[in-house]
Design a protein around this motif. Structure first.
Motif, PDB file in Angstrom:
ATOM      1  N   ARG A   1       0.689  -1.029   0.097  1.00 18.36           N
ATOM      2  CA  ARG A   1       0.026  -0.091   0.054  1.00 18.36           C
ATOM      3  C   ARG A   1       0.845   1.416   0.088  1.00 18.36           C
ATOM      4  O   ARG A   1       0.597   2.284  -0.659  1.00 18.36           O
ATOM      5  CB  ARG A   1      -0.907   0.024   1.034  1.00 18.36           C
TER       6      ARG A   1
ATOM      7  N   SER B   1     -10.340   6.005   7.884  1.00 18.54           N
ATOM      8  CA  SER B   1      -8.972   5.743   8.642  1.00 18.54           C
ATOM      9  C   SER B   1      -8.721   4.378   8.977  1.00 18.54           C
ATOM     10  O   SER B   1      -7.274   4.140   8.511  1.00 18.54           O
ATOM     11  CB  SER B   1      -9.022   6.551   9.879  1.00 18.54           C
TER      12      SER B   1
ATOM     13  N   GLY C   1      -9.517   1.875   7.170  1.00 21.05           N
ATOM     14  CA  GLY C   1      -9.611   1.324   5.945  1.00 21.05           C
ATOM     15  C   GLY C   1      -8.285   1.158   5.302  1.00 21.05           C
ATOM     16  O   GLY C   1      -8.019   0.184   4.416  1.00 21.05           O
ATOM     17  N   ASN C   2      -7.265   1.961   5.901  1.00 23.72           N
ATOM     18  CA  ASN C   2      -5.999   1.922   5.216  1.00 23.72           C
ATOM     19  C   ASN C   2      -5.125   0.670   5.723  1.00 23.72           C
ATOM     20  O   ASN C   2      -3.958   0.464   5.221  1.00 23.72           O
ATOM     21  CB  ASN C   2      -5.240   3.103   5.635  1.00 23.72           C
ATOM     22  N   PHE C   3      -5.807  -0.015   6.723  1.00 23.30           N
ATOM     23  CA  PHE C   3      -4.831  -0.916   7.434  1.00 23.30           C
ATOM     24  C   PHE C   3      -5.361  -2.285   7.203  1.00 23.30           C
ATOM     25  O   PHE C   3      -5.139  -3.316   8.090  1.00 23.30           O
ATOM     26  CB  PHE C   3      -4.645  -0.726   8.916  1.00 23.30           C
TER      27      PHE C   3
END
Lengths: 135, 201
Positions: free
Chosen positions: A30, A78, A80-82
């Motif tokens: 990512r 927020s 969702g980035n991980f």
């Protein structure tokens, strides 16, 4: 500001489990392999997430569905980035219930959401330790 | 190429700005709608925009409408970002003036490809705008003779729009990209020669 109710694993324990934690390839992908960037991004999330969860708790107590929906939406975005479908899935459900002004359902979802957020914070704290050990 | 990231979540904003900077873009980040609109006030406004749907002071759709209302010769390419991907949202976003719509978390390769596509559109628009300027300038200097010209049947003077009479060569050189070189035609030559002979002492 009221102290938050999340239990954060103390640094020592996190470091012990850090050796067993490899940085997820999906997370590295990512950020295009940039470990420093990943460290920064996680760091910001670790700073901001507890306050966001506390905001959700307060809006549930106040019964402010609009503010609750916005906070839940922020958490979805927020987290969702991980790569955590547990947190994002529950946060999205919370959004939906808040939009539908269903406070009881919102509270129920929050009860399931909070421990998942804790697990995520622990995992990410360990990830940061791994990133720093490796550098 | 200048890119503006409008995102109130710090982790997401850092992730996007880190990626985009690594791809060679000039990045700036703002965390609310007011900041986004102010970024378009100056001369060096952003060319690409990554705009979050929900911001603390206004929603992304309003920011979009405000940016579009400012108006530019080459409009910015706006990519709306949201965790909600319903059809209604897509339509609302595009109607508000967004060029594209991406669902978060955004895939890195897809984001890069869409930014490149946005750059191609911006380049094309800039080339078109430059060409229009060139053509307008050429048109202004390329004066043509057209329409019905009032001309004197005897001396062939021409009357202009302000009702003044001009010698033919004066009128034509004013209205066309020509200059005259004065000679004498075969019909006039004998007559003029006789007049000159008669005048000389």
């Amino acid at each position: 500001m009221k102290p938050h109710h999340l239990t954060v694993v103390p640094r020592g324990e996190a470091s012990e489990s850090a050796e067993a934690v490899t940085v997820s390839s999906a997370l590295l992908e990512r950020v295009g392999g940039d470990r420093l960037l990943l460290d920064e991004v996680i760091g910001l999330f670790l700073e901001d997430c507890p306050a966001l969860v506390e905001t959700i708790r307060q809006e549930l107590a106040n019964g402010d569905c609009e503010a609750l929906e916005r906070a839940a939406h922020s958490l979805t975005g927020s987290a969702g980035n991980f790569d955590t479908t547990e947190v994002t899935g529950l946060a999205k459900q919370l959004e939906v219930h808040a939009r539908g002004r269903d406070l009881p359902a919102s509270r129920e979802v929050f009860a399931a959401l909070e421990p998942e957020v804790t697990r995520l914070l622990v995992r990410l704290t360990a990830t940061v330790s791994t990133l720093r050990c490796a550098s | 190429m200048r890119i503006l990231i409008v995102e109130d979540d710090r982790a997401t904003a850092r992730l996007l700005s880190g990626l985009v900077a690594s791809w060679g873009y000039e990045v700036s980040v703002v965390e609310d709608g007011k900041g986004a609109i102010e970024a378009f006030a100056g001369a060096l406004s952003p060319q690409l925009v990554l705009l979050d749907w929900m911001l603390p002071d206004m929603d992304g759709l309003d920011v979009c409408r405000n940016i579009r209302a400012i108006g530019r010769d080459t409009p910015a390419h706006i990519i709306l970002l949201t965790s909600r991907g319903t059809r209604i949202d897509v339509v609302a976003g595009l109607d508000a003036g967004a060029d594209e719509y991406l669902v978060k978390p955004v895939d890195r390769d897809e984001l890069r490809a869409r930014l490149r596509a946005g750059e191609r559109l911006i380049d094309l628009q800039q080339r078109l705008a430059d060409r229009v300027l060139e053509l307008e300038s050429a048109l202004a200097s390329n004066r043509k003779l057209s329409g019905l010209l009032p001309i004197c049947a005897y001396c062939h003077s021409i009357r202009d729009d302000s009702q003044y009479w001009h010698r033919v060569e004066e009128y034509v050189s004013e209205h066309a990209d020509v200059t005259f070189s004065h000679g004498i035609c075969p019909t006039c030559l004998p007559r003029v020669a006789r007049e000159m002979a008669a005048e000389s002492p």
